[in-house]
Write a protein that holds these residues in place. Structure first.
Motif, PDB file in Angstrom:
ATOM      1  N   GLU A 109     -79.734 101.253  -1.104  1.00  0.00           N
ATOM      2  CA  GLU A 109     -79.686 100.157  -0.135  1.00  0.00           C
ATOM      3  C   GLU A 109     -80.981 100.071   0.679  1.00  0.00           C
ATOM      4  O   GLU A 109     -81.208  99.084   1.387  1.00  0.00           O
ATOM      5  N   VAL A 110     -81.824 101.095   0.570  1.00  0.00           N
ATOM      6  CA  VAL A 110     -83.089 101.146   1.301  1.00  0.00           C
ATOM      7  C   VAL A 110     -84.271 100.966   0.357  1.00  0.00           C
ATOM      8  O   VAL A 110     -85.179 100.177   0.616  1.00  0.00           O
TER       9      VAL A 110
ATOM     10  N   PRO B 163     -76.766  99.036   9.523  1.00  0.00           N
ATOM     11  CA  PRO B 163     -77.731 100.047   9.058  1.00  0.00           C
ATOM     12  C   PRO B 163     -78.546 100.663  10.186  1.00  0.00           C
ATOM     13  O   PRO B 163     -78.567 100.168  11.322  1.00  0.00           O
ATOM     14  N   ASN B 164     -79.221 101.748   9.853  1.00  0.00           N
ATOM     15  CA  ASN B 164     -80.249 102.267  10.750  1.00  0.00           C
ATOM     16  C   ASN B 164     -81.374 101.243  10.848  1.00  0.00           C
ATOM     17  O   ASN B 164     -81.431 100.294  10.055  1.00  0.00           O
TER      18      ASN B 164
ATOM     19  N   HIS C 130     -73.218 100.988   3.048  1.00  0.00           N
ATOM     20  CA  HIS C 130     -72.018 100.686   2.267  1.00  0.00           C
ATOM     21  C   HIS C 130     -71.538 101.940   1.539  1.00  0.00           C
ATOM     22  O   HIS C 130     -70.330 102.150   1.377  1.00  0.00           O
ATOM     23  N   ALA C 131     -72.492 102.768   1.089  1.00  0.00           N
ATOM     24  CA  ALA C 131     -72.120 104.003   0.396  1.00  0.00           C
ATOM     25  C   ALA C 131     -71.331 104.927   1.310  1.00  0.00           C
ATOM     26  O   ALA C 131     -70.334 105.525   0.893  1.00  0.00           O
TER      27      ALA C 131
ATOM     28  N   THR D 237     -83.963 109.717  -5.134  1.00  0.00           N
ATOM     29  CA  THR D 237     -82.798 109.790  -6.001  1.00  0.00           C
ATOM     30  C   THR D 237     -81.872 108.606  -5.736  1.00  0.00           C
ATOM     31  O   THR D 237     -81.806 108.089  -4.620  1.00  0.00           O
ATOM     32  N   SER D 238     -81.148 108.215  -6.752  1.00  0.00           N
ATOM     33  CA  SER D 238     -80.251 107.048  -6.657  1.00  0.00           C
ATOM     34  C   SER D 238     -78.881 107.490  -6.167  1.00  0.00           C
ATOM     35  O   SER D 238     -77.871 107.352  -6.865  1.00  0.00           O
ATOM     36  N   VAL D 239     -78.842 108.038  -4.952  1.00  0.00           N
ATOM     37  CA  VAL D 239     -77.595 108.571  -4.399  1.00  0.00           C
ATOM     38  C   VAL D 239     -77.320 107.965  -3.030  1.00  0.00           C
ATOM     39  O   VAL D 239     -78.243 107.533  -2.332  1.00  0.00           O
TER      40      VAL D 239
END
Length: 258
Positions: free
Chosen positions: A191-192, A56-57, A36-37, A184-186
């Protein structure tokens, strides 16, 4: 068209290719993104409102199940050591120097070894920094390997302090091997990695917090194992190969039927 991070963060942001990338997406019969990001970044950076479906992967559960009985990371363990792993292409965006900084703090508190898997332009710089920090002898540079699960199984913790990640496949592979993730929250990482359930997420560059969370998990075997089991179950539930391939088949059928 299936979008991965490089499509947008590198090619799409280059003025020489932006319009070509934008045109290709707009003219596609179907467009998917691995998170989604990445979908949000694509729409924002290219200024489009094209329908993008998130697919997703994925992992092949059998691959990770078969490897469980092997030694994996334990091949590099000395008695009493905890094993930390990082896998990347050693590009600046992966912030591998942050991995070493986190490990320096962990190593000063806990007998431990860091396995660095992969290769790339920043490797010489990372090696030099490890020497300056006095932890070079506690780091094993493994280089590129075809099957990362052969390294991940048996590890205690996975570090991924990237500046950005469109998805975070390496984190998913670690979770699949029951290895908790500090990241990191990036980008697509939230989502993983489920913060507080199968790992911990922190702002980019927050070395102290990442080190503290690493030490917390490495000192609490019960909690670490619980995180590991939760991570594998999450990977199986959400990113199973069969389920994701079915999503792609559905999209292909829709395109062909239109």
């Amino acid at each position: 068209t299936t979008l991965h991070g490089t499509d947008i963060t590198l090619v799409g942001n280059d003025p020489n290719y932006l319009e070509t990338t934008r045109f290709g997406i707009i003219k596609s019969d179907a467009v998917t993104a691995v998170s989604h990001a990445l979908k949000r970044a694509t729409m924002r950076q290219l200024g489009i409102n094209t329908h993008i479906e998130v697919v997703p992967n994925f992992i092949n559960p059998g691959r990770f199940h078969e490897i469980q009985a092997q030694d994996g990371a334990c091949r590099w363990r000395s008695e009493g050591e905890k094993l930390l792993v990082h896998i990347s292409n050693f590009r600046p965006v992966k912030r591998v120097q942050d991995v070493v900084e986190v490990f320096c703090r962990v190593h000063s508190e806990i007998a431990s070894r860091l396995l660095l898997v992969g290769d790339g332009p920043d490797r010489p710089k990372v090696e030099q920094y490890a020497r300056e920090c006095g932890v070079f002898e506690a780091i094993t540079f493994i280089g590129s390997v075809p099957l990362v699960e052969e390294i991940l199984v048996g590890a205690d913790l996975f570090l991924l302090p990237s500046e950005t990640e469109s998805f975070g496949l390496a984190a998913l592979e670690a979770l699949s091997c029951e290895v908790p993730v500090i990241a990191t929250s990036v980008g697509g990482l939230p989502e993983v990695v489920r913060d507080g359930e199968n790992g911990y997420l922190f702002p980019v560059g927050d070395i102290e917090s990442m080190a503290a969370a690493s030490i917390k998990l490495l000192r609490n075997d019960k909690l670490r194992r619980a995180f590991g089991k939760a991570g594998r179950q999450w990977a199986l539930d959400q990113f199973d190969e069969g389920d994701v391939v079915s999503q792609y088949r559905r999209i292909y059928r829709q395109v062909l039927d239109d």
